[in-house]
Design an enzyme around this catalytic site. Structure first.
Site, PDB file in Angstrom:
ATOM      1  N   LYS A  22       0.901  -1.310   0.004  1.00  0.00           N
ATOM      2  CA  LYS A  22      -0.101   0.042  -0.088  1.00  0.00           C
ATOM      3  C   LYS A  22       0.846   1.444  -0.189  1.00  0.00           C
ATOM      4  CE  LYS A  22      -0.376   0.236   5.013  1.00  0.00           C
ATOM      5  NZ  LYS A  22       0.787  -0.642   5.150  1.00  0.00           N
ATOM      6  N   ASN A  80      34.632  17.367  11.923  1.00  0.00           N
ATOM      7  CA  ASN A  80      33.657  17.041  12.845  1.00  0.00           C
ATOM      8  C   ASN A  80      34.476  16.738  14.422  1.00  0.00           C
ATOM      9  OD1 ASN A  80      31.950  15.390  14.506  1.00  0.00           O
ATOM     10  ND2 ASN A  80      31.089  14.211  12.954  1.00  0.00           N
ATOM     11  N   HIS A 118      18.843  28.077   9.906  1.00  0.00           N
ATOM     12  CA  HIS A 118      18.906  27.177  11.137  1.00  0.00           C
ATOM     13  C   HIS A 118      17.801  26.141  10.560  1.00  0.00           C
ATOM     14  CE1 HIS A 118      19.183  25.285  14.896  1.00  0.00           C
ATOM     15  NE2 HIS A 118      17.770  25.034  14.989  1.00  0.00           N
ATOM     16  N   HIS A 171      22.416  19.797   7.424  1.00  0.00           N
ATOM     17  CA  HIS A 171      24.043  19.620   7.091  1.00  0.00           C
ATOM     18  C   HIS A 171      24.037  18.224   6.494  1.00  0.00           C
ATOM     19  CE1 HIS A 171      23.056  17.756  11.065  1.00  0.00           C
ATOM     20  NE2 HIS A 171      24.193  16.803  10.716  1.00  0.00           N
ATOM     21  N   CYS A 201      28.377  -1.632 -18.852  1.00  0.00           N
ATOM     22  CA  CYS A 201      28.145  -1.176 -17.412  1.00  0.00           C
ATOM     23  C   CYS A 201      26.767  -1.178 -16.947  1.00  0.00           C
ATOM     24  CB  CYS A 201      28.432   0.400 -17.588  1.00  0.00           C
ATOM     25  SG  CYS A 201      27.600   1.119 -15.991  1.00  0.00           S
ATOM     26  N   HIS A 245      27.813   7.843 -19.003  1.00  0.00           N
ATOM     27  CA  HIS A 245      28.803   6.960 -17.976  1.00  0.00           C
ATOM     28  C   HIS A 245      29.633   7.726 -17.223  1.00  0.00           C
ATOM     29  CE1 HIS A 245      30.536   3.543 -16.654  1.00  0.00           C
ATOM     30  NE2 HIS A 245      31.681   3.973 -16.814  1.00  0.00           N
ATOM     31  N   HIS A 298      29.630   3.095 -11.794  1.00  0.00           N
ATOM     32  CA  HIS A 298      28.785   4.140 -12.489  1.00  0.00           C
ATOM     33  C   HIS A 298      28.427   5.083 -11.079  1.00  0.00           C
ATOM     34  CE1 HIS A 298      25.959   5.575 -15.952  1.00  0.00           C
ATOM     35  NE2 HIS A 298      25.737   6.375 -14.785  1.00  0.00           N
ATOM     36  N   PHE A 313      13.884  -9.924  10.362  1.00  0.00           N
ATOM     37  CA  PHE A 313      14.234 -10.571   9.270  1.00  0.00           C
ATOM     38  C   PHE A 313      15.434  -9.950   8.511  1.00  0.00           C
ATOM     39  CE2 PHE A 313      13.504 -11.430   4.640  1.00  0.00           C
ATOM     40  CZ  PHE A 313      13.755 -12.680   4.535  1.00  0.00           C
ATOM     41  N   GLU A 314      15.123  -8.915   8.325  1.00  0.00           N
ATOM     42  CA  GLU A 314      16.244  -7.899   7.677  1.00  0.00           C
ATOM     43  C   GLU A 314      17.663  -8.190   8.026  1.00  0.00           C
ATOM     44  OE1 GLU A 314      13.186  -6.948   8.269  1.00  0.00           O
ATOM     45  OE2 GLU A 314      12.370  -6.666   6.017  1.00  0.00           O
TER      46      GLU A 314
HETATM   47 ZN   LIG Z   1      21.426  26.457  13.522  1.00  0.00          ZN
HETATM   48 ZN   LIG Z   2      27.625   3.419 -16.694  1.00  0.00          ZN
END
Ligand SMILES: [Zn+2]
Ligand SMILES: [Zn+2]
Ligand SMILES: [Zn+2]
Length: 339
Positions: A22, A80, A118, A171, A201, A245, A298, A313-314
């Site tokens: 769905k 970071n 922001h 960000h 490719c 490509h 690519h 499961f995953e």
């Molecule tokens: Zn901010």
């Molecule tokens: Zn390609």
């Protein structure tokens, strides 16, 4: 009828559970948007005027008369503050015994602050600003790839708390690792196998198929396309690819950046509007600078809206049950008006 589809690159199977399929008319999650725009938040590391809160910038697009690490910018990239990896020591494998192998965590991690504003998310920015973000991805990629220790650089974006970000200010992130990550290696192997057996490719062939069938296309212009992949793992999984490509995102020229930013912004806007600003992750898969994959790889962007949770499961199999039909998802997004 439930169906299994095989990813042409990784050869992983996906179960498309059409019985349950769905359109998520009411998405499970929504990123809370402030009712009114908030241009500035005094405790935010990334807001303009708060430049002193971040490490010194490594890239900025700013007014010619403004100084580094002061206001007057439209985009900044900074290391970071809480990086898991750094370039202080080399990647050097220590083998204690056959079960304990380790190394210093060599690498780097940066944040691209997409706008001084922001609360405006990427899909709401002007086309010029989106182009700047894509330019910054390329420019930082090229700069970081000069580091010998770096084997792979991932550019990615987490949008919303359920997608893993606690910082509202828009960000993107870059993490460079001293090894080729397994997902990337899997794609290189799959694409190389396809190339060895067909001489073509696999991604170019996918685009050819999408342009012929058209049922999974979300948006396209002359040089780029966004679409729901045939073997989508999750509802509304969306890929963006160059129609020409190219193995390396970092090879994009100015004209291509302009075409790409149009597809990028339009696709993000359709997702924002059609799915009511869902949390999502996207990442750019590109060829590393030190490895020659030009013939068979690519570059592409994979965007996964966080509408379902990977569960037992995953996690236990690495296979996915997708509860939405990719063709339905693409049709739904294709029809979302952009203006
Ligand atoms: Zn901010
Ligand atoms: Zn390609
Ligand atoms: Zn990929």
């Amino acid at each position: 009828m439930p169906e299994m589809r095989r990813d042409p690159i990784t050869k992983n199977w996906v179960i498309i559970a059409t019985e349950r399929a769905k359109r998520p008319e009411k998405p499970t999650y929504k990123v809370d948007m402030q009712e009114n725009e908030v241009p500035y938040e005094k405790n935010c590391f990334f807001c303009s005027e708060n430049e002193y809160m971040t490490p010194p910038e490594v890239l900025a697009y700013r007014n010619y008369n403004s100084k580094p690490d002061s206001s007057g910018w439209t985009l900044r990239a900074v290391p970071n503050k809480f990086a898991a990896l750094n370039l202080n020591q080399e990647f050097h494998i220590k083998q204690e015994n056959s079960l304990q192998i380790s190394s210093y965590a060599t690498g780097t991690s940066e944040v691209i602050i997409e706008s001084p504003h922001h609360s405006k998310c990427l899909s709401q920015l002007d086309l010029d600003q989106v182009a700047d973000v894509l330019r910054a991805y390329r420019d930082r990629y090229i700069a970081i790839s000069q580091e010998n220790a770096v084997k792979y650089i991932l550019l990615f974006r987490n949008h919303g708390a359920q997608a893993g970000t606690s910082i509202t200010h828009p960000h993107s992130q870059i993490i460079a690792t001293p090894v080729i990550p397994p997902k990337i290696a899997e794609e290189f192997t799959g694409a190389n196998d396809y190339f060895e057996s067909t001489g073509r490719c696999v991604y170019c062939d996918m685009i050819k198929m999408e342009l012929k069938e058209r049922s999974r296309i979300i948006y396209e212009n002359d040089h780029f396309i966004s679409f729901a992949p045939y073997a989508s793992k999750t509802p509304f999984e969306t890929w963006i690819m160059p129609k020409f490509h190219s193995a390396k995102y970092q090879d994009l020229n100015e004209e291509q950046i302009l075409y790409l930013s149009e597809v990028w912004k339009t696709t993000l806007f359709k997702i924002y509007k059609g799915l009511e600003n869902p949390p999502y992750n996207y990442f750019i898969h590109t060829s590393p600078t030190q490895k020659n994959t030009d013939r068979y790889y690519h570059w592409h962007v994979e965007l996964i809206p966080k509408l379902t949770i990977a569960a037992g499961f995953e996690l236990g199999t690495g296979m996915y049950i997708n509860i939405a039909i990719p063709e339905d998802c693409a049709e739904y997004l294709r029809e979302i008006a952009v203006k």
